[in-house]
Design an enzyme around this catalytic site. Sequence first.
Site: not given
Ligand code: SDX
Length: 422
Positions: A306, A363
Amino acid sequence: MKDKIRFNYEGNFIELPIFEGVEGEKAIDIRRLRNATGLVTYDPGYKNTGSCKSSITYLDGEAGILRYRGYSIEDLCENCSFIEVIHLLIFGHIPSKKEKEIFLSEIREKSLVDEDLKGILKSFPKTAHPMCILASLTAGLVAFTPKLGSYEDIEQMRPSIIKMLAAFPILASWTHRKSRGLPLNYANNSLTYVGNIAHMMFRRPHMDYKPNPIEVKALNKLLILHADHEQNCSSSTVRIVGSSHADLFPCIAAGLSALWGKLHGGANQAVIEMLEKISVQGNDIQKFIDRAKDKNDPFRLMGFGHRVYKNYDPRAKILKNIAKEVLGQVSNRDPILDIAIELEQRALEDDYFKSRKLYPNVDFYSGLIYRAMDIPTRMFTVMFALGRLPGWISQWLEMRQNNEPIGRPRQIYVGPKRQDIK
Ligand code: SDX
């Protein structure tokens, strides 16, 4: 002495004020940065940028706290109905018994939509994604209620808000009925707001129907938990579209389009698809965890991570208990719940997820509950939208009441320098 940030730039001494929110968060007010220095800030995804001051929702990502108008979601889930939370978010207080009756009767009176909207519905193929249909029907609402479109103050906005709260559940239920080839239901105003949603979605004309109390109770909590989440992607979309003074209905349609993305509200559908794939491919959970960690693999663990929560999403905690309760009924036993629980356990023990503070989000468990209610996977994001509607409306209303300027971010140009056609 008021907090300030001071820095020297090209020989100029710059001071920018720092102000503090109610819960101690601090922000640099950069409104005069460009005039004073010619500089703009650069922050893709607005990870460090506050777009507004808001009194609606407070969340603390480190501590895993979520409050609507100061009330914790745990407290609201235990003691309020969704219609009371709708009133709290939009009008700022939990309604008295009398206020709630008036509010509900205003909504019930408007719980009919123009029959011609069925023409828009009919024009879609049955295979169309419910979110695509719902966004079109929602934007189309303004064509059938033009007199609601212009407002200068909240009293003039109230009719639009009431109409949206009344019509949206009808349109959302129609997208479900269409995908199942079922006749459309009308609102049944003898039921509660959430009971009516269940009625419109599930009632079959050839059989008696009474909303299942366990499901209505679970649905109440599900919708409360999804009701608002400060400046998430779809709420920020509603705010920026509304800042051009577009009508409320197309603003909500824009929010729906943002929510549909699988990184945002579309994740609940993606979670179930991921769990089903794990199940079909022999329950090899570790393989999927390893893929999520592999930078060369675009696969991410859906329902994990998140932008703000660097702790367990407090909503996921409540949803996990609801999932166990709803799926605990023998008729609802679902093998992919066991996969979800084991997947969570393994990920939370894995250093890759621990070091990045990646926890289950809202989710991860919600789809399991919808599935137990026999709601199709492609309807999950519509269910998210049904919950988020009051949040979008409250954010839109606050933005309009605060007379916020039209949203128009800056950029840094990195394209070709001036060139002439030879
Ligand atoms: C919602 O914003 C809100 O409030 C949203 C929400 C709401 O109520 O409105 O809470 C609802 O959208 C919840 C999120 C639902 N999405 C998912 O579950 C999709 C999977 N999650 C990811 O795509 C991700 O965690 C996000 C999009 C939710 C957040 O992305 P960020 O904040 O841009 O984080 P990031 O991409 O910078 O990740 C940081 C690190 C990275 O690795 P490094 O580059 O540091 O090596 O964490 C890794 C990312 O690759 N990472 C994941 C991951 N999420 C982040 N690795 C594997 N699986 C994941 N799910």
